[in-house]
Design a protein around this motif. Structure first.
Motif, PDB file in Angstrom:
ATOM      1  N   GLY A  68      83.214 101.647 135.830  1.00 32.11           N
ATOM      2  CA  GLY A  68      82.780 103.083 135.973  1.00 32.11           C
ATOM      3  C   GLY A  68      83.399 103.520 137.366  1.00 32.11           C
ATOM      4  O   GLY A  68      84.730 103.504 137.317  1.00 32.11           O
ATOM      5  N   TRP A  69      82.809 104.021 138.163  1.00 27.75           N
ATOM      6  CA  TRP A  69      83.250 104.967 139.401  1.00 27.75           C
ATOM      7  C   TRP A  69      83.326 103.633 140.382  1.00 27.75           C
ATOM      8  O   TRP A  69      83.903 104.206 141.316  1.00 27.75           O
ATOM      9  CB  TRP A  69      82.214 106.055 139.845  1.00 27.75           C
ATOM     10  N   VAL A 117      82.614  89.087 138.017  1.00 24.92           N
ATOM     11  CA  VAL A 117      82.465  87.495 137.635  1.00 24.92           C
ATOM     12  C   VAL A 117      83.177  87.312 136.322  1.00 24.92           C
ATOM     13  O   VAL A 117      84.216  86.601 136.250  1.00 24.92           O
ATOM     14  CB  VAL A 117      80.902  87.301 137.224  1.00 24.92           C
ATOM     15  N   LEU A 118      83.361  88.632 135.615  1.00 26.52           N
ATOM     16  CA  LEU A 118      84.106  88.599 134.110  1.00 26.52           C
ATOM     17  C   LEU A 118      85.663  88.638 134.779  1.00 26.52           C
ATOM     18  O   LEU A 118      86.534  87.871 134.138  1.00 26.52           O
ATOM     19  CB  LEU A 118      83.863  89.519 133.314  1.00 26.52           C
ATOM     20  N   ILE A 141      76.068  90.979 131.185  1.00 24.70           N
ATOM     21  CA  ILE A 141      77.432  90.173 130.888  1.00 24.70           C
ATOM     22  C   ILE A 141      77.757  90.030 129.354  1.00 24.70           C
ATOM     23  O   ILE A 141      78.881  90.206 129.058  1.00 24.70           O
ATOM     24  CB  ILE A 141      77.347  88.909 131.639  1.00 24.70           C
ATOM     25  N   PRO A 142      77.038  89.698 128.489  1.00 26.97           N
ATOM     26  CA  PRO A 142      77.638  89.655 127.219  1.00 26.97           C
ATOM     27  C   PRO A 142      78.154  90.703 126.592  1.00 26.97           C
ATOM     28  O   PRO A 142      79.243  91.136 126.069  1.00 26.97           O
ATOM     29  CB  PRO A 142      76.275  89.096 126.306  1.00 26.97           C
ATOM     30  N   LEU A 143      77.302  91.770 126.966  1.00 21.95           N
ATOM     31  CA  LEU A 143      77.745  93.299 126.141  1.00 21.95           C
ATOM     32  C   LEU A 143      79.112  93.732 127.332  1.00 21.95           C
ATOM     33  O   LEU A 143      80.153  94.106 126.540  1.00 21.95           O
ATOM     34  CB  LEU A 143      76.700  94.472 126.653  1.00 21.95           C
ATOM     35  N   MET A 144      79.090  93.675 128.524  1.00 16.24           N
ATOM     36  CA  MET A 144      80.283  93.824 129.356  1.00 16.24           C
ATOM     37  C   MET A 144      81.411  92.986 128.781  1.00 16.24           C
ATOM     38  O   MET A 144      82.508  93.627 128.571  1.00 16.24           O
ATOM     39  CB  MET A 144      80.032  93.674 130.864  1.00 16.24           C
ATOM     40  N   ALA A 145      81.241  91.840 128.317  1.00 22.78           N
ATOM     41  CA  ALA A 145      82.491  91.033 128.247  1.00 22.78           C
ATOM     42  C   ALA A 145      82.961  91.370 126.817  1.00 22.78           C
ATOM     43  O   ALA A 145      84.245  91.561 126.422  1.00 22.78           O
ATOM     44  CB  ALA A 145      82.004  89.533 127.881  1.00 22.78           C
ATOM     45  N   HIS A 146      82.246  92.013 125.842  1.00 25.79           N
ATOM     46  CA  HIS A 146      82.847  92.518 124.534  1.00 25.79           C
ATOM     47  C   HIS A 146      83.382  93.918 124.743  1.00 25.79           C
ATOM     48  O   HIS A 146      84.424  93.991 124.290  1.00 25.79           O
ATOM     49  CB  HIS A 146      81.587  92.393 123.549  1.00 25.79           C
ATOM     50  N   ALA A 147      82.703  94.871 125.392  1.00 28.46           N
ATOM     51  CA  ALA A 147      82.918  96.163 125.279  1.00 28.46           C
ATOM     52  C   ALA A 147      84.237  96.667 126.480  1.00 28.46           C
ATOM     53  O   ALA A 147      85.046  97.076 126.122  1.00 28.46           O
ATOM     54  CB  ALA A 147      81.666  96.888 125.797  1.00 28.46           C
ATOM     55  N   CYS A 148      84.082  95.533 127.478  1.00 25.05           N
ATOM     56  CA  CYS A 148      85.025  96.119 128.612  1.00 25.05           C
ATOM     57  C   CYS A 148      86.386  95.186 128.515  1.00 25.05           C
ATOM     58  O   CYS A 148      87.608  95.488 129.311  1.00 25.05           O
ATOM     59  CB  CYS A 148      84.504  95.895 129.930  1.00 25.05           C
ATOM     60  N   TYR A 149      86.586  94.419 127.701  1.00 25.99           N
ATOM     61  CA  TYR A 149      87.528  93.504 127.443  1.00 25.99           C
ATOM     62  C   TYR A 149      88.071  93.401 125.773  1.00 25.99           C
ATOM     63  O   TYR A 149      88.313  92.380 125.319  1.00 25.99           O
ATOM     64  CB  TYR A 149      87.514  92.135 128.035  1.00 25.99           C
ATOM     65  N   ALA A 150      87.663  94.313 125.043  1.00 33.54           N
ATOM     66  CA  ALA A 150      87.704  94.387 123.690  1.00 33.54           C
ATOM     67  C   ALA A 150      89.081  93.852 123.124  1.00 33.54           C
ATOM     68  O   ALA A 150      88.844  93.402 122.218  1.00 33.54           O
ATOM     69  CB  ALA A 150      87.564  95.865 123.167  1.00 33.54           C
ATOM     70  N   ASP A 151      90.293  94.236 123.833  1.00 34.38           N
ATOM     71  CA  ASP A 151      91.522  93.641 123.292  1.00 34.38           C
ATOM     72  C   ASP A 151      91.825  92.305 123.708  1.00 34.38           C
ATOM     73  O   ASP A 151      93.106  91.972 123.490  1.00 34.38           O
ATOM     74  CB  ASP A 151      92.557  94.811 123.225  1.00 34.38           C
ATOM     75  N   GLY A 183      80.986 101.523 133.457  1.00 32.06           N
ATOM     76  CA  GLY A 183      82.276 101.555 132.491  1.00 32.06           C
ATOM     77  C   GLY A 183      81.956 101.812 131.176  1.00 32.06           C
ATOM     78  O   GLY A 183      82.607 101.430 130.516  1.00 32.06           O
ATOM     79  N   LEU A 184      80.641 101.914 130.836  1.00 32.43           N
ATOM     80  CA  LEU A 184      80.444 102.018 129.444  1.00 32.43           C
ATOM     81  C   LEU A 184      80.029 103.524 129.057  1.00 32.43           C
ATOM     82  O   LEU A 184      79.424 104.216 129.863  1.00 32.43           O
ATOM     83  CB  LEU A 184      79.140 101.181 129.117  1.00 32.43           C
ATOM     84  N   ASP A 185      80.103 103.684 127.857  1.00 34.56           N
ATOM     85  CA  ASP A 185      79.918 105.154 127.361  1.00 34.56           C
ATOM     86  C   ASP A 185      78.500 105.118 126.872  1.00 34.56           C
ATOM     87  O   ASP A 185      77.620 104.122 126.647  1.00 34.56           O
ATOM     88  CB  ASP A 185      80.876 105.592 126.171  1.00 34.56           C
ATOM     89  N   TYR A 186      77.986 106.253 126.607  1.00 38.95           N
ATOM     90  CA  TYR A 186      76.298 106.542 126.218  1.00 38.95           C
ATOM     91  C   TYR A 186      76.012 105.973 124.872  1.00 38.95           C
ATOM     92  O   TYR A 186      74.928 105.879 124.804  1.00 38.95           O
ATOM     93  CB  TYR A 186      76.212 108.110 126.277  1.00 38.95           C
ATOM     94  N   SER A 187      76.970 105.482 124.099  1.00 42.62           N
ATOM     95  CA  SER A 187      76.451 105.088 122.744  1.00 42.62           C
ATOM     96  C   SER A 187      75.710 103.948 122.858  1.00 42.62           C
ATOM     97  O   SER A 187      74.782 103.866 122.040  1.00 42.62           O
ATOM     98  CB  SER A 187      77.785 104.642 121.989  1.00 42.62           C
TER      99      SER A 187
END
Ligand code: ADP
Ligand code: GLC
Length: 484
Positions: A68-69, A117-118, A141-151, A183-187
């Motif tokens: 995020g910021w 950590v990630l 962590i589980p969500l960030m690992a998926h959403a922030c490193y999607a590719d 660093g995640l959107d509001y979805s």
């Protein structure tokens, strides 16, 4: 074949501890390493760790973390303890403070920690099969690992276990945390997955996005599905109940071993229990200014002094407890009302009751070794470590039948002589006093029965051996690999 597991937590022995979570982090990875797995741990680098362990730390390097910021450097350190590799995330502003948690900016601090950590995984280029996160500090962590490193397929192939050690501490923050610190959107708020009231919850994120969720005893895993114990997360837990496991904690029996414990006045085992208990009791009485006698049963209490622990049932009934002609030693800090009541107790019952207001690991060892009874009447208790240590040191626990206390303490049965402690069911002080009185009576009048109880408490398997095996099964199940 062994699996590789990265444990992420807010505290862990032998580096830093405020409660039972640290006991678990200090012991479970070690037990898994002994079973042939590559289990490692990562913690924030707090002042407390720097003060005591700086010379053991190896600096690995610094990278810039963007979440995020947040745009801040993280420096990684490494150390080894008992065959387990520990990593540390250093950030002076976030972690070099007097305490561990409870600050206004906890959300930002632990958002940074989780992202760091990630990022550390690619920095050290060690890709675990499983990330095992613990409590709210690591729930994203589980969500960030998926959403922030999607590719990045390497992140996508990591499986996630999330362990709840206490439903009451949830890490609930404002919704603006999503863009500013995560660093995640509001979805993720809009779809309800991590929404909690008008904000977001780190714990809920862990429950929703981990592959498996565990908590620290089978009974607690059922209790938290109910409104009474679920702390308003019961609905989402019921939704994931198929993936929820209850696995009881053990203790580190190298650290907690009355036979070798260097902090005791005299070492003992189940055979030399009587003389060992006597010597440690005398040493504790001397140290704390209690009347030196081996005639009275000594009740110990080592705990955070909060409502969870049922301390107000105790403080309400101090006169009745002391009227049982016992000695009572309390070690702990917590809520002012509880601390004040125990300070009063010490004044009122000079020579028979002592309250040590503070956190003192050395004294804790001696109290466990000196006590005949260990009082733990918790209103709820996910597992509880205190009663396990107490049993191992021949102090019979007096507990309420909830959570892990129910799973680990088998109440004395006067007809068969079976049991390794005493317990009562209802959360009321009358029942607690009644049970304590009964326990004291057994001590005073039923020596053979008491001996049998102590023997069975001291020989109860409170090690990690069995439970580490259950975690192993869980890891195999989520990795979905045929076993070589
Ligand atoms: P919780 O994690 O809910 O506080 P547990 O029973 O799981 O409760 O673990 C508490 C751990 O912290 C035990 O190892 C206990 O001995 C230790 N502990 C609690 N208070 C103190 C204290 N004041 N000084 C030393 N050790 C303490
Ligand atoms: C929490 C719980 C306690 C448990 C510990 C370790 O602090 O309150 O019951 O033993 O975590 O899992």
């Amino acid at each position: 074949m062994g699996r590789s597991i990265l444990f992420v937590a807010g505290e862990g022995l032998p580096f830093v501890k405020t409660g039972g979570l640290a006991d678990v982090i200090g012991a479970l990875p070690k037990a898994l390493v002994q079973k042939g797995h590559d289990a490692r741990v990562v913690l924030p680098l707090y002042s407390k760790i720097i003060e005591k362990h700086y010379d053991k730390l190896e600096r690995l390097g610094t990278i810039q973390i963007h979440s995020g910021w947040i745009d801040q450097p993280a420096t990684y350190y490494k150390a080894e303890a008992d065959g387990v590799i520990y990593y540390f995330v250093e950030h002076q502003g976030y972690f070099e403070r007097e305490g561990l948690y409870g600050y206004e900016d906890d959300g930002e601090r632990f958002a940074f920690f989780q992202r760091a950590v990630l990022d550390m995984i690619y920095f050290i280029d060690w890709w675990p099969n499983i990330i095992h996160s613990n409590d709210w500090q690591t729930g994203m962590i589980p969500l960030m690992a998926h959403a922030c490193y999607a590719d990045d397929y390497r992140y996508q192939s990591i499986k996630h276990v999330y362990t709840i050690h206490n439903m009451a501490f949830q890490g609930n923050f404002g919704v603006d945390m999503l863009p500013t610190c995560l660093g995640l959107d509001y979805s993720y708020f809009d779809d309800g997955s991590i929404k909690f009231d008008t904000g977001i919850s780190f714990m809920k994120a862990g429950i929703v996005y981990a592959d498996k969720i565990t908590t620290v005893s089978p009974t607690y895993s059922n209790e938290i599905l109910t409104e009474t114990y679920g702390e308003r997360m019961d609905a989402v837990l019921r939704y994931r109940r198929g993936d929820l496991w209850g696995i009881v904690n053990g203790i580190d029996t190298d650290l907690w071993n009355p036979k070798t414990d260097k902090l005791l006045a005299k070492n003992f085992d189940v055979k030399s229990y009587a003389s060992g208990k006597k010597a440690n009791k005398l040493a504790l009485q001397k140290k704390l200014g209690l009347e030196e006698t081996d005639k009275k049963p000594l009740i110990g209490l080592v705990s955070r002094l909060t409502n969870q622990k049922g301390v107000y049932m105790i403080t309400d009934r101090i006169r009745e407890i002391m009227g049982m002609d016992v000695q009572f030693v309390v070690l702990g800090t917590g809520e002012a009302n509880a601390e004040n009541a125990f300070k009063w107790m010490e004044q009122e019952y000079k020579g028979q009751a002592v309250y040590y207001c503070g956190y003192n690991e050395d004294l804790a060892h001696l109290i466990y070794a000196a006590s005949d009874l260990f009082l733990m009447p918790s209103l709820y208790e996910p597992c509880g470590i205190g009663q396990l240590i107490a049993m191992h040191y021949g102090a019979l626990p007096v507990v309420r039948e909830t959570g892990g206390l129910k799973d680990t303490v088998q109440p004395f049965n006067q007809y068969t002589g079976e049991g390794n402690g005493f317990s009562f069911w209802a959360a009321n002080a009358d029942d607690m006093v009644y049970t304590l009185r009964w326990a004291v009576e057994q001590y005073n009048t039923n020596r053979p029965g008491w001996k049998g109880l102590v023997k069975s408490a001291m020989t109860t398997d409170v090690s990690w051996n069995q439970s580490a095996g259950v975690y192993e099964q869980l890891y195999y199940e989520i990795c979905n690999w045929p076993d070589e």
